[in-house]
Design an enzyme around this catalytic site. Structure first.
Site, short mmCIF file in Angstrom:
data_model
loop_
_atom_site.label_atom_id
_atom_site.label_comp_id
_atom_site.label_asym_id
_atom_site.label_seq_id
_atom_site.Cartn_x
_atom_site.Cartn_y
_atom_site.Cartn_z
N ASN A 97 -1.12 3.85 4.30
CA ASN A 97 -1.62 4.66 3.18
C ASN A 97 -2.99 5.20 3.55
OD1 ASN A 97 -2.04 5.87 0.77
ND2 ASN A 97 -2.19 4.00 -0.44
N GLY A 118 1.15 -7.18 -3.16
CA GLY A 118 2.09 -8.29 -3.18
C GLY A 118 2.28 -8.86 -1.78
N SER A 161 0.84 -1.20 0.00
CA SER A 161 0.00 0.00 0.00
C SER A 161 0.87 1.25 0.00
CB SER A 161 -0.91 -0.01 1.23
OG SER A 161 -1.71 1.13 1.26
N GLY A 162 0.57 2.17 -0.93
CA GLY A 162 1.34 3.42 -1.04
C GLY A 162 2.53 3.34 -1.95
N SER A 194 -5.81 3.43 0.61
CA SER A 194 -5.36 2.09 0.23
C SER A 194 -6.51 1.32 -0.41
CB SER A 194 -4.84 1.36 1.45
OG SER A 194 -4.49 0.03 1.11
N SER A 195 -6.24 0.67 -1.54
CA SER A 195 -7.24 -0.17 -2.19
C SER A 195 -7.35 -1.49 -1.43
CB SER A 195 -6.86 -0.43 -3.65
OG SER A 195 -6.76 0.76 -4.36
N GLU A 227 3.19 -8.74 1.83
CA GLU A 227 3.32 -7.74 2.89
C GLU A 227 3.33 -8.45 4.23
OE1 GLU A 227 0.39 -4.73 2.64
OE2 GLU A 227 0.82 -4.22 0.56
N THR A 263 -1.62 2.37 -8.32
CA THR A 263 -2.72 3.00 -9.07
C THR A 263 -2.18 3.98 -10.10
OG1 THR A 263 -4.14 2.76 -7.12
CG2 THR A 263 -4.88 4.28 -8.84
#
Length: 1435
Positions: free
Chosen positions: A143, A371, A92-93, A146-147, A373, A97
């Site tokens: 983030n 991925g 995330s971050g 975050s998605s 984490e 995107t």
């Protein structure tokens, strides 16, 4: 990154750090692209020009970029017809995107526009992002946006490679976040946006502050810094409008979101029965009723669905109550199901809005998913494994291509970890689903089951200090999981009570979220879980990805502060391990991580064995010998590359450093010797200088003593002289007083005598004046009388001339009248001939018609006769056939014979008549032919008559022009007769000559009126045009054509007439000549020399009408009058008269440049000539550009063999003149072209001013082409290439010196950009240079963008040195950021100037005075008497 010499974790990290400091955020690791988030905008990496550069470029040719990966995927899809996919992963971050947006922008650039509502597919996908982010994104620890789901965007293409549609697939939505949020994270954005909606919306949905809702107050973070939820709410509503969600659907969506918030505030307490539950208090009942109202269902039914369960048995239906804890779990399950189905509905709606192409067979998928984490608390984990397998596959292909033995390379597979997690029936997910099916299972029993099942598995580790945790050893490291909430998060099933309740909702939208389920489906899927659902989605995603060719982009977050220019090593290393990047590098290291092409290996390590590189050699054999000489073992040599084991490159570098160190010691020893000798020479010179200084001081002291003695002597001498002079002065004054007295007496006596003499002189002068005045008055009176009589005679002679001119005008008028009468007669005759012709044609037509009719009648008769004859013959045959026996046949035979004879007679008569008719027709044909011959003769006569009429009309037109000219001449004569001054009259001899010429010219005009003066002038013009259309060459350095054109125009007074066609004919001649020779520089230079010289003469001669400053000099000479024009016909005769007029200009003043008052045709001719000078100049310049452009493309980069020879030459210090000449062969080709071009211009005497302008623009063109190519191609920004280009520039500098400043001018200064850029490439010790030294001393002309581009692209392929320091790069980056708003500063390329760099005034000022008096005319016009004025005048 696999090409690094030292391939380990510190080397990889250092490489990424150096590139990140240079804003090079992209790096290749094999075919994996690593993208480090810069946390700032870098507009120069993503503009249109950069897209154009990467379009069609092979992977690795240009700098690493996300566009290169997208281009490879697109080219593979087009060429192979197979779908491709791009996997964008990262935590995330990390910028996943934004990377996805860049990929879609580049694919839209390649695939063109889609025809859906005027918007591109990429725009439609981006417009849907605010909706998906509002309902699928949330704030996490790492983030703020975050998605919490995976997104796979399918971009569909048609057969032509154009985008035809798109679709969005979502995976792995985090449903548990709806009910459980950790501090300081937040729930999904849509809940907070709805709480910040306008007041009427809040009142309608009965909402309040997020703190008042259970699903939101589990975390203390309710607002984000710098973000307005109210503003985002309005933006989300606008995005819904754009996507196509109606107002009714939007209201229903937010009703469901509000219902979920109210549902979370329903608390349960113990009921009256055992293990039963009811709403805890009035607040819970309020939220229960509000939820039922928003979902449009029965509140009692909703309460029963939350607090009770229906169990169906074969015997009966049992309704069982739930305890408060189970009711809360049931409530949360309903909330997660509602939100999940709402999200799926939004995705389907967006896909319908974008539009899919179901016929498309090719697509490019962009996967945006997290991925590997590892958090402090890990509650769920799933992993992908395709990345390592694909990297190993690429390594296999590389080794197979180069014929390398690779079978022993060890490859660590992650399949055992995947089996541990997902294999049936004994995997972790299978055991989790089994535990969820038992009601009394807890996380402790689940953990014990795992411990017992996997106690012998090497990938499963049990922690020592925990009973519920477990550790999985992944390829990226060990990750510990907490199983406290595994069972709750894994449950994913829809209770039948919820399905029945919401399926019967009064809101169509809510009912649509829960469609009826078939009974078979219900029976077959009694239990479902998050783990199995995730596994199914992953299987579907893997099937999609396996059907495509994958490409990988790993996004890395450099720091957790989300700020630019901060590089956290530990954080990045963890991400690289988790993403499998280091494992992929390890796979490369396990084989041959270092690989170099033959020529690059020889260039770097050829100095280790210089004897191998002598003469011609095989590169592969040379590489083997170099490695064997240094004792390197375990390497392999492929077809085009050398493959080395890990560490062998470092060993070779050590040997190379030893060789370079020994060479450096030799250089240092020689340098120290030179320094010591220089010091000794300096000391010796200083000693000699000190000795000479001491001697000079001693000499100065001796000189001072001598000078002091001389001064004393001088003082004594001056004292004695003063005393003597004083005595002399006293004596002299006494003598002067006596002399003054005596001279005064003598002067008085002389004065008295002179006064008496003056009085007598005055009296004599007055008397003589009176006598002279009387004589003058008498003389003046007689002189005036004589002048009056003389002027009267002159006026009478002028009057006679005017009368004779009037008679000539009258004679011309009479001739005109006669010609008009002849024209009328010929016209009448022509009309008469036309009438006779028409009558004859009508008569002929009638006769022909009659003959044709007669022929038709005769033909009909003949046909009828033939028909009768045929009938008679048939009747005779029938009679013969029907006849009785022979005895009775005789009389019949006689009768038939008579009939036949009669018919034969008739036939003979018909033949005779037919013959007569044919003879008559032959006679008619002869008459017709004779009539046609007569008509042809008359037609020829008629055409001759028409030609004569046309000639008469032309002669009449010429006579009218002559009459107009004569009238204008008469006007001029009258004006001159009136303005003749009394004291300006001709001598007797000149007057007699003029009268003779006048009478002879008029007699000639009377004898031969058809040979008038204007016809003669027309013939002269025709001869001039024919003459100049052929190359005439040069007289000295003066173009003959320009000189004779100028002389003729000046002599004919063409500049001063209102109408003339000679200018247009000259311009047309020049234009036709140029069109035929557009590629012939020699002829173009010839016409440029003539046109510029003629333009110079016109510029110095013509002046616009109305200027009064030259009025006295513009008086028309006799050559412009009628008499003067007639006198020209006698100048070419042997007895020609050489006239001398009163204005002092011999021969009419042709040889002398003088100002002429120009009329409009002359000024227009000057403008047209100026345009042709500019056109010819541009054609010559463009021809030279076309000639040298192919050579410039070869001059910017040295060939590989050239670079190798440069390195060999530098290592062995052997001067090879032939090799150097081969290196700069292309540059010598340019120099040769310039030399040939200069010789051509010199041979045609082109003015040096124009030659300087041509070469200035050509050198500017060379500067622009070389400099732009240097900035766009990284392989050109090397040290050896800089030396190559520097040698070529030296060739150009030598040529400028040979050409001299007269022709080269400032052309060498135009190469300032490429000279400074090449100077920067070849300087040493670049890291020690500051930004001020670079920008002000080394490269003052280059901009910051250009310096930054060169500094970041520089690489030293010869000595291995580095570019400028990171501090200088940072300063450049700051300056570029400050200038980012300026559009001009963002462009680092130069533009070519193709304008005309001169004006007519500049040409006139730059060229010297031209003497055209002695220019010899060509023989074809020099022999003509009408051009006698062109012959040089003999003094």
């Amino acid at each position: 990154m696999t090409k690094l010499s030292y391939l380990h974790e510190p080397g990889v990290l250092e490489n990424l750090k150096l590139r990140y400091e240079l804003n090079e955020i992209y790096t290749y690791t094999g075919n994996i692209l690593i993208a480090i988030n810069p946390f700032q905008k870098l507009p120069h990496l993503y503009h249109q020009h950069m897209m154009q550069q990467y379009r069609g470029a092979p992977l690795g040719e240009l700098s690493p970029h996300v566009f290169a990966v997208a281009d490879v995927a697109y080219r593979a899809m087009i060429n192979e017809g197979k779908s491709n996919s791009i996997l964008v992963s990262g935590e995330s971050g990390a910028g996943k995107t934004e990377t996805t947006k860049m990929l879609m922008q580049y694919l839209a650039f390649l695939g063109g526009r889609a025809a859906t509502e005027g918007r591109t597919v990429e725009q439609q996908v981006l417009e849907s992002n605010p909706v998906l982010e509002a309902f699928g994104n949330a704030k996490t620890v790492r983030n703020n946006n975050s998605s919490r789901f995976g997104k796979f965007v399918e971009i569909q293409f048609d057969k032509q490679g154009r985008i035809s549609g798109a679709a969005i697939r979502t995976y792995l939505l985090e449903r548990s976040r709806v009910c459980q949020v950790s501090d300081p994270e937040r729930n999904y954005h849509c809940f907070y946006l709805l709480c910040a909606a306008p007041k009427e919306e809040i009142d309608k949905y009965k909402l309040g502050h997020p703190k008042s809702f259970h699903y939101l107050n589990q975390s203390k973070c309710h607002e984000l810094v710098g973000i307005s939820d109210a503003h985002d709410y309005l933006a989300t509503r606008r995005a819904m409008d754009i996507v196509g969600i109606s107002k009714t659907e939007q209201e229903a969506i937010f009703r469901v979101v509000a219902a979920i918030l109210h549902l979370g505030n329903i608390d349960f307490g113990k009921g009256k029965e055992i293990d039963s539950s009811i709403p805890k208090d009035d607040k819970s009942k309020f939220h229960l009723n509000t939820t039922a109202e928003l979902l449009m269902c029965d509140p009692v039914a909703l309460e029963d669905a939350l607090c009770k369960r229906v169990m169906i048995t074969p015997e009966e239906v049992i309704k069982r109550s739930l305890d408060p804890l189970s009711a809360a779990v049931s409530r949360d399950g309903l909330a997660k199901t509602l939100y999940s189905r709402l999200f799926d509905w939004l995705v389907d709606k967006i896909n319908k809005s974008i539009g899919q192409d179901h016929k498309s067979k090719c697509l490019i998928g962009v996967l945006d998913i997290y991925g590997f984490e590892s958090f402090k608390h890990n509650s769920m984990f799933l992993s992908f494994h395709i990345q390592l397998q694909h990297v190993f596959k690429m390594e296999q292909e590389e080794y197979t291509k180069e014929a390398i033995n690779w079978s022993y390379i060890e490859f660590v597979d992650n399949q055992d970890v995947l089996d541990l997690i997902e294999k049936k029936p004994g995997g972790i997910i299978a055991l989790l689903d089994e535990a969820c099916m038992f009601p009394k299972s807890t996380h402790e029993t689940f953990s014990n089951k795992l411990y017992q099942t996997f106690k012998n598995n090497k990938r499963f580790v049990k922690p020592k200090l925990s009973r519920t945790d477990f550790t999985v050893a992944h390829y990226a490291g060990e990750v510990q999981y907490q199983s406290d909430q595994f069972l709750d998060k894994n449950k994913d099933y829809v209770v039948p009570e919820y399905q029945d309740l919401l399926g019967a909702s009064g809101c169509p939208f809510v009912a649509g979220l829960f469609p009826p389920i078939a009974e078979e489906t219900t029976k077959s899927s009694k239990f479902s879980s998050i783990g199995s659902r995730f596994k199914l989605q992953l299987q579907q995603l893997m099937e999609t990805l396996n059907a495509t060719e994958p490409h990988y982009i790993r996004c890395v977050k450099p720091n957790n502060l989300l700020k630019p220019a901060i590089f956290e090593n530990q954080n990045i290393m963890q991400q690289l391990r988790c993403g499998g990047v280091l494992e992929a590098i390890r796979i490369s290291c396990a084989g041959y991580p270092t690989r170099r092409p033959f020529f690059e290996f020889i260039n770097r390590f050829g100095l280790l064995a210089p004897e191998v590189l002598e003469g011609h050699y095989d590169e592969k054999l040379a590489c083997n010998k170099i490695l064997e000489k240094k004792g390197i073992k375990g390497f392999q040599v492929g077809k085009t590359k050398v493959f080395l084991r890990a560490g062998q490159m470092a060993e070779l570098d050590a040997h190379r450093a030893e060789v370079l160190s020994s060479a450096a010691k030799i250089i240092q020893r020689r340098t120290r010797t030179h320094i010591a000798r220089k010091h000794f020479i300096d000391v010796r010179e200083a000693t000699i200088y000190m000795q000479s200084f001491c001697r000079s001081r001693l000499a100065c002291k001796i000189y001072a003593t001598v000078k002091r003695k001389a001064a004393a002597i001088k003082v004594q001498r001056n004292t004695l002289r003063f005393q003597a002079r004083k005595a002399y002065t006293t004596l002299r004054i006494s003598v002067l007083v006596i002399q003054t007295g005596l001279r005064t007496m003598d002067a008085c006596n002389k004065f008295r005598f002179r006064r008496q003499t003056k009085a007598a002189t005055i009296i004599q002068a007055r008397w003589r004046c009176h006598r002279a005045s009387s004589y003058y008055r008498k003389l003046k009176k007689g002189t005036i009388l004589a002048q009056c009589r003389l002027r009267g005679r002159i006026a009478k002679s002028e009057l006679r001339k005017l009368k004779m001119a009037a008679r000539e005008t009258g004679a011309l008028k009479e001739a005109k009248d006669k010609l008009e009468k002849q024209l009328e007669e010929l016209t009448w005759r022509l009309q008469l001939e036309k009438r006779l012709r028409t009558d004859l044609e009508e008569t002929k037509t009638q006769e022909i018609t009659k003959l044709q009719n007669l022929m038709e009648d005769m033909q009909k008769k003949v046909d009828e006769t033939n028909a009768q004859l045929v009938k008679e013959r048939e009747a005779a045959k029938k009679a013969i056939e029907e006849a009785p026996p022979l005895i009775q046949e005789t009389p019949v035979y006689v009768e038939d014979t008579k009939k036949v004879e009669s018919l034969a007679v008739e036939i003979d008569g018909l033949k005779a008549s037919l013959q007569n008719e044919q003879e008559i027709s032959e006679d008619l044909r002869k008459k017709f032919a004779e009539a046609q011959e007569c008509i042809e003769e008359r037609r020829e006569k008629l055409e001759e008559t028409e030609k004569k009429v046309h000639q008469l009309q032309e002669s009449l037109h010429r006579l009218e022009e002559k009459l107009n000219n004569l009238e204008s001449e008469n006007k001029v004569l009258r004006q001159q007769a009136v303005s003749i001054a009394p004291n300006k009259f001709l001598s007797g001899r000149s007057r007699s000559i003029m009268q003779d010429l006048h009478s002879s010219s008029f007699s000639e005009v009377d004898d031969k009126p058809q040979k008038s003066l204007n016809e003669k002038q027309q013939e002269n013009q025709e001869l001039l045009i024919r003459c100049i259309s052929q190359p005439l060459g040069f007289s000295g350095n003066r173009p003959i054509a320009a000189c004779i054109i100028y002389k003729c125009l000046l002599q004919w007074r063409s500049f001063e007439v209102e109408r003339t066609s000679v200018f247009d004919r000259i311009i047309q001649t020049i234009g036709h000549a140029i069109e035929k020779i557009q590629d012939n520089n020699d002829m173009l230079a010839y016409w440029l020399s003539n046109a510029s010289t003629l333009l110079l003469l016109l510029q110095r001669t013509l002046k616009a009408s109305g200027a009064a400053g030259m009025a006295p000099l513009r008086r028309r000479s006799s050559s412009a009058t009628l008499f003067g024009r007639m006198s020209h016909s006698f100048r070419g005769t042997p007895q020609g008269v050489n006239l001398s007029f009163g204005n002092g200009m011999p021969g009419g003043g042709v040889e002398t440049l003088r100002q002429v008052e120009a009329k409009y045709p002359a000024l227009l001719f000057k403008q047209q000539l100026t345009a042709y000078v500019e056109k010819i100049y541009g054609m010559i310049r463009d021809n030279l550009k076309k000639e040298i452009s192919p050579l410039l493309g070869l001059c910017i980069q040295a060939p590989r063999t050239s670079r190798a020879s440069l390195v060999k030459g530098s290592s062995r210090s052997v001067a090879n003149t032939a090799g150097q000449q081969a290196l700069i062969a292309h540059w010598q080709g340019i120099v040769k072209s310039l030399g040939i071009f200069l010789d051509t211009l010199k041979a045609n005497n082109v003015p040096p001013f124009l030659v300087r302008k041509v070469f200035t623009q050509i050198f500017s063109f060379i500067n622009v082409q070389l400099f732009n190519s240097l900035l766009l191609r990284r392989e050109c920004c090397s040290f050896s290439n800089g030396e190559y280009v520097k040698a070529g520039l030296a060739e150009l500098e030598n040529w400028c010196g040979v050409a001299t400043d007269e022709y080269a001018g400032s052309a060498w200064d135009e190469l300032k950009h490429i000279r400074q850029a090449i100077g920067f490439l070849v300087i040493h010790q670049k890291p020690k240079k500051t930004l001020d030294e670079i920008s002000h001393d080394l490269c003052p002309v280059l901009s910051i963008q250009q310096l930054y581009r060169i500094s970041t692209m520089y690489w030293d392929d010869k000595y291995g040195t580095h570019s400028v320091s990171s501090d200088v790069i940072s300063k450049m980056r700051v300056l570029m950021t400050e200038d980012s708003n300026n559009a001009v500063s963002n462009s680092f390329l130069l533009d070519d100037d193709s304008s005309i760099p001169f004006s007519v005034d500049e040409i006139s000022k730059s060229m010297e005075q031209i003497d055209i008096a002695d220019v010899e005319p060509p023989s074809q016009i020099g022999e003509n008497s009408g051009f006698s004025f062109l012959l040089p005048r003999i003094e």
